[in-house]
Design an enzyme around this catalytic site. Structure first.
Site, PDB file in Angstrom:
ATOM      1  N   ARG A 240       0.865  -1.179   0.000  1.00 54.81           N
ATOM      2  CA  ARG A 240       0.000   0.000   0.000  1.00 54.81           C
ATOM      3  C   ARG A 240       0.900   1.227   0.000  1.00 54.81           C
ATOM      4  O   ARG A 240       1.981   1.222   0.633  1.00 54.81           O
ATOM      5  CB  ARG A 240      -0.888   0.034   1.245  1.00 54.81           C
ATOM      6  CG  ARG A 240      -2.085  -0.909   1.211  1.00 54.81           C
ATOM      7  CD  ARG A 240      -3.130  -0.504   0.179  1.00 54.81           C
ATOM      8  NE  ARG A 240      -4.331  -1.328   0.207  1.00 54.81           N
ATOM      9  CZ  ARG A 240      -4.526  -2.411  -0.552  1.00 54.81           C
ATOM     10  NH1 ARG A 240      -3.586  -2.806  -1.401  1.00 54.81           N
ATOM     11  NH2 ARG A 240      -5.663  -3.078  -0.487  1.00 54.81           N
ATOM     12  N   ASP A 264       3.617   0.053  -7.443  1.00 53.44           N
ATOM     13  CA  ASP A 264       2.288  -0.289  -7.973  1.00 53.44           C
ATOM     14  C   ASP A 264       1.193   0.394  -7.158  1.00 53.44           C
ATOM     15  O   ASP A 264       0.030   0.381  -7.552  1.00 53.44           O
ATOM     16  CB  ASP A 264       2.112  -1.816  -7.917  1.00 53.44           C
ATOM     17  CG  ASP A 264       0.773  -2.282  -8.486  1.00 53.44           C
ATOM     18  OD1 ASP A 264       0.424  -1.844  -9.603  1.00 53.44           O
ATOM     19  OD2 ASP A 264       0.079  -3.079  -7.831  1.00 53.44           O
ATOM     20  N   GLU A 269      -3.586   7.626  -4.450  1.00 60.56           N
ATOM     21  CA  GLU A 269      -3.949   7.061  -5.756  1.00 60.56           C
ATOM     22  C   GLU A 269      -5.461   7.122  -5.961  1.00 60.56           C
ATOM     23  O   GLU A 269      -6.198   7.093  -4.980  1.00 60.56           O
ATOM     24  CB  GLU A 269      -3.459   5.603  -5.878  1.00 60.56           C
ATOM     25  CG  GLU A 269      -4.127   4.652  -4.893  1.00 60.56           C
ATOM     26  CD  GLU A 269      -3.625   3.225  -5.016  1.00 60.56           C
ATOM     27  OE1 GLU A 269      -2.421   2.991  -4.894  1.00 60.56           O
ATOM     28  OE2 GLU A 269      -4.466   2.335  -5.214  1.00 60.56           O
ATOM     29  N   HIS A 288      -1.715   0.176  -9.631  1.00 64.36           N
ATOM     30  CA  HIS A 288      -2.338  -0.744  -8.663  1.00 64.36           C
ATOM     31  C   HIS A 288      -2.969  -1.954  -9.380  1.00 64.36           C
ATOM     32  O   HIS A 288      -4.175  -2.186  -9.280  1.00 64.36           O
ATOM     33  CB  HIS A 288      -3.398  -0.016  -7.816  1.00 64.36           C
ATOM     34  CG  HIS A 288      -3.715  -0.748  -6.529  1.00 64.36           C
ATOM     35  ND1 HIS A 288      -4.053  -0.114  -5.353  1.00 64.36           N
ATOM     36  CD2 HIS A 288      -3.761  -2.072  -6.236  1.00 64.36           C
ATOM     37  CE1 HIS A 288      -4.297  -1.006  -4.408  1.00 64.36           C
ATOM     38  NE2 HIS A 288      -4.126  -2.206  -4.930  1.00 64.36           N
ATOM     39  N   ILE A 289      -2.122  -2.716 -10.064  1.00 62.45           N
ATOM     40  CA  ILE A 289      -2.614  -3.883 -10.810  1.00 62.45           C
ATOM     41  C   ILE A 289      -1.983  -5.176 -10.309  1.00 62.45           C
ATOM     42  O   ILE A 289      -1.941  -6.171 -11.028  1.00 62.45           O
ATOM     43  CB  ILE A 289      -2.367  -3.726 -12.328  1.00 62.45           C
ATOM     44  CG1 ILE A 289      -0.873  -3.460 -12.626  1.00 62.45           C
ATOM     45  CG2 ILE A 289      -3.236  -2.622 -12.913  1.00 62.45           C
ATOM     46  CD1 ILE A 289      -0.511  -3.605 -14.105  1.00 62.45           C
ATOM     47  N   GLY A 290      -1.517  -5.160  -9.063  1.00 67.15           N
ATOM     48  CA  GLY A 290      -0.833  -6.347  -8.519  1.00 67.15           C
ATOM     49  C   GLY A 290      -1.628  -7.631  -8.709  1.00 67.15           C
ATOM     50  O   GLY A 290      -1.074  -8.672  -9.049  1.00 67.15           O
ATOM     51  N   SER A 291      -2.929  -7.577  -8.482  1.00 64.87           N
ATOM     52  CA  SER A 291      -3.749  -8.798  -8.565  1.00 64.87           C
ATOM     53  C   SER A 291      -4.537  -8.883  -9.871  1.00 64.87           C
ATOM     54  O   SER A 291      -5.418  -9.734 -10.005  1.00 64.87           O
ATOM     55  CB  SER A 291      -4.711  -8.851  -7.374  1.00 64.87           C
ATOM     56  OG  SER A 291      -5.584  -7.742  -7.405  1.00 64.87           O
TER      57      SER A 291
END
Ligand code: DGY
Length: 322
Positions: A240, A264, A269, A288-291
């Site tokens: 985070r 990320d 954000e 923020h596309i980790g998953s």
């Protein structure tokens, strides 16, 4: 009367997840993927027994306090629950669940992508090709850092930290970590454990952060700690944004103390991230596309549904966090 529980699904979910939702529940879906305001969430809560939110819904103590008493469970579509005031939910008697495990592989892949992108100047190179600034080749052109055989440091050796460390081992990297509790020997798999973050940092050529954002970890990577990293180190963050002090990181990226960062997740954000990140050459940035893989997004949805299924069947949900 239909006895299926009603569920507010705050964002558009994968088709297979929405199909299962529609079979077992009365969902209020969000086909336009609109971001609800707090007031809209509160108003819609009067129609449902459960909410299935993402980290984009800020479920503060105020919002939770205003939710209709009909709501009995918040089944998050996320492993992180920092967007959700767990104390307020508990006080109001609302169960809260998350989706651990299923996103560890995808997030670890993203951490490795960030490490390599930062080490090898991927953003700079990509921009150069797109803007026709790539005009030559020479032995001194676009030289970056090699990670093979270097030291890979992890703060937060939970599920994602462990998978990421395993991926880093494939690059011949030596694993060093800090965790609140030392792992047992099998899980540690030869990694070196440090009892404090301060002891870990001088031993990291790459530092990858995998701890949750909690009051204890906000601003954890500050100027004093960054100064303990070796000159030329790389910082990676898929956890985070709040765990990093942006001014301190940007200062170290500008001074050259750090080689680069791969990020990320960000404070503020998506729109209000620190403006310097948009200007610096030595950062590799993702939104923020980790998953964000098809497999993982399905698995996250099914895990959230498993938790709701257990709850409404009178069983303890597997991933209850409040
Ligand atoms: C998570 O699951 O916490 C990811 O950051 C997406 O919200």
């Amino acid at each position: 009367m239909n006895s299926k529980p009603a569920v507010l699904v705050t964002r558009k979910l994968p088709a297979a997840v929405e199909a299962r939702l529609s079979k077992d529940y009365q969902p209020i879906l969000n086909p336009d993927d609109k971001l609800y305001t707090a007031d809209e969430l509160v108003s819609l809560s009067a129609k449902v027994d459960a909410i299935l939110p993402c980290h984009t819904e800020k479920l503060t103590a105020d919002v939770i306090g205003r939710l209709d008493d009909r709501v009995r469970i918040i089944a998050n579509f996320s492993v992180g629950v920092d967007h959700c005031d767990l104390i307020a939910a508990k006080e109001k008697g609302i169960a809260v669940t998350n989706t651990p495990d299923v996103l560890s592989d995808a997030t670890a892949e993203t951490a490795i992508l960030l490490m390599l992108g930062a080490a090898r100047r991927a953003s700079e190179g990509d921009r150069m090709v797109r803007t026709r600034q790539w005009r030559d080749w020479s032995p001194s052109f676009m030289v970056g850092q090699q990670v093979t055989g270097k030291r890979f440091g992890v703060i937060g050796m939970g599920r994602v930290g462990q998978v990421t460390a395993n991926r880093a081992r494939c690059f011949g990297m030596d694993i060093h970590y800090y965790n609140r509790n030392r792992l047992d020997g099998k899980l540690e798999a030869g990694a070196t454990y440090y009892e404090t973050i301060e002891a870990l940092l001088p031993n990291c050529d790459v530092l990858s952060i995998h701890c949750p954002a909690t009051p204890d970890t906000i601003g954890l990577l500050n100027a004093e700690r960054i100064a303990l990293l070796p000159a030329g180190a790389i910082v990676v963050n898929t956890a985070r944004g709040g765990v990093i002090d942006d001014d301190a990181l940007i200062g170290a990226l500008k001074s050259g103390h750090l080689w680069a960062a791969g990020l990320d997740v960000f404070n503020g954000e998506p729109l209000d991230i620190h403006p310097a990140y948009r200007e610096l050459e030595n950062v590799f940035l993702l939104p923020h596309i980790g998953s964000a893989t098809f497999d993982t997004r399905d698995a996250m949805g099914f895990r959230a549904l498993d938790n709701m299924d257990a709850f409404f069947a009178g069983r303890e949900p597997g991933d209850r966090v409040a």
